[in-house]
Design a protein around this motif. Sequence first.
Motif, PDB file in Angstrom:
ATOM      1  N   LEU A 164     -36.666 -15.526 -10.662  1.00 53.46           N
ATOM      2  CA  LEU A 164     -36.527 -16.941 -11.025  1.00 53.46           C
ATOM      3  C   LEU A 164     -35.243 -17.522 -10.426  1.00 53.46           C
ATOM      4  N   TYR A 222     -40.052 -23.582 -10.892  1.00 49.04           N
ATOM      5  CA  TYR A 222     -40.354 -22.189 -11.236  1.00 49.04           C
ATOM      6  C   TYR A 222     -40.006 -21.977 -12.713  1.00 49.04           C
ATOM      7  N   TYR A 248     -39.792 -19.081 -16.109  1.00 48.13           N
ATOM      8  CA  TYR A 248     -39.752 -17.684 -16.553  1.00 48.13           C
ATOM      9  C   TYR A 248     -39.775 -17.649 -18.077  1.00 48.13           C
ATOM     10  N   ARG A 303     -45.036 -19.687 -12.184  1.00 50.51           N
ATOM     11  CA  ARG A 303     -44.454 -18.738 -13.127  1.00 50.51           C
ATOM     12  C   ARG A 303     -44.058 -17.461 -12.408  1.00 50.51           C
ATOM     13  N   GLY A 357     -35.205 -23.748 -11.535  1.00 52.35           N
ATOM     14  CA  GLY A 357     -35.699 -22.639 -12.354  1.00 52.35           C
ATOM     15  C   GLY A 357     -35.533 -23.004 -13.826  1.00 52.35           C
TER      16      GLY A 357
END
Length: 387
Positions: free
Chosen positions: A189, A162, A164, A182, A139
């Motif tokens: 996240l 991922y 954020y 996203r 993340g």
Amino acid sequence: MRNIKIIDDITKDGQVTFGDGYAFVDDTAEADAILMRSTDLHGYDLPASIRAIARCGAGVNNIPIDDYAKRGVVVFNSPGANANAVKEIVLCMMVLSSRGVVQSMDWVRQNADDPDILTHAEHVKKAFVGRELKGKRVGVIGLGNVGSKVANACVYLGMDVYGYDPFISVEHAWELSRDVQRVGTLEDLCRGCDYLTLHVPSKADTVGMIGTDQLALLAPGAVLINFARETIVDEDAVDAALHEGRLSWFATDFATPKTVLMPNTFITTHSGAGTEEAEANCADMAISELKDYLENGNIAHSVNYPSCSMGKARAASRIACLHANVPNMIGQITAILAKDNANVQRMVNESAGENAYTMFDTDEHLESSTIDALKRISSMYRVRVIK
Ligand SMILES: NC(=O)c1ccc[n+]([C@@H]2O[C@H](COP(=O)([O-])OP(=O)(O)OC[C@H]3O[C@@H](n4cnc5c(N)ncnc54)[C@H](O)[C@@H]3O)[C@@H](O)[C@H]2O)c1
Ligand SMILES: O=C(O)[C@H](O)COP(=O)(O)O
């Protein structure tokens, strides 16, 4: 001659070049501008002579930028100039926290006088078996200059990436690999991440954004990497997660009284931007920002004033007004110019948040009484006669 005060070691070899027409001074009160890095300017007695500050680097939480804006001081940073350096050290931290590299090297040093070390190393190596990054979930919080590069690099490493960033810029969204997924909330996240890496500035909504609740959502034995700012994580929560084994490693660029006591940490000396290339890139960008502002009044990459450019100052006179972003400023400025019968060749007005910038060229030099009248306008922070 324009005077520059340098705070901090800008480059390892101390080389900083502004070129002709510039001198370095020790006394800040004699300086027109400051070139700096991480020194904390909160509480610093900034002399009235200072018109601009360029921070070589990204983070400006060490500078009271709102206060300085109201004193007519433009603060610049050098966005992206050190991002590659940070990306590389973050990837390094991911590998170090996954492969027992440091522990294995330590063992070798500790057993350096063993004549049969080659054989014994074969027996001991199972203690340092790690895991690969490929296929693991990472993340990335903050998809700006650093975060977008980290996210893309993780995609190339075969990770499940991922991201954020509710405020992502169009430019960085374009740069992001389509394989970066996203997510809309911090919780989504964090959920199930094997690695979590932080790339947000330190500000009201990011201070303490990684605490007990977020850490609880990570995969068991996850790795937390903080090369953003020490304030982003709740250090007590991280300490507890490390002691309980919920986090396997914490890699941070910030040696604080608490992080240095934590188990399973890789702690560096705020060295994320510590490459010759990053230092040179940051210095080059910051110096050219300062020079264009001092010589032409143009603003690029300011963190407290809008961008504004009218090219080189070629007309008889160029005036820059730094003021509050409130109604009727342009009306008041032009009314004063009309009284002086000044012919404006070109005028630009830009605003950013609470602050605005009006710059104009005139065919003739303005009377000093006209400049004084401009300075007396309510909400006018500073008037600069550039030429
Ligand atoms: N360790 C180091 O040497 C080093 C080097 C460079 C940068 N930094 C730190 O990393 C930070 C990021 O650097 P950068 O160059 O990528 O900056 P940047 O401005 O390019 O990117 C920051 C990103 O964070 C996003 N963001 C802001 N608030 C957020 C929030 N609440 N939640 C999620 N995303 C949010 C922004 O939209 C932006 O995309 C800097 O502010 C600095 O503090 C540290
Ligand atoms: O915000 C940054 O750019 C980094 O934290 C680098 O800071 P430094 O220039 O003091 O190393």
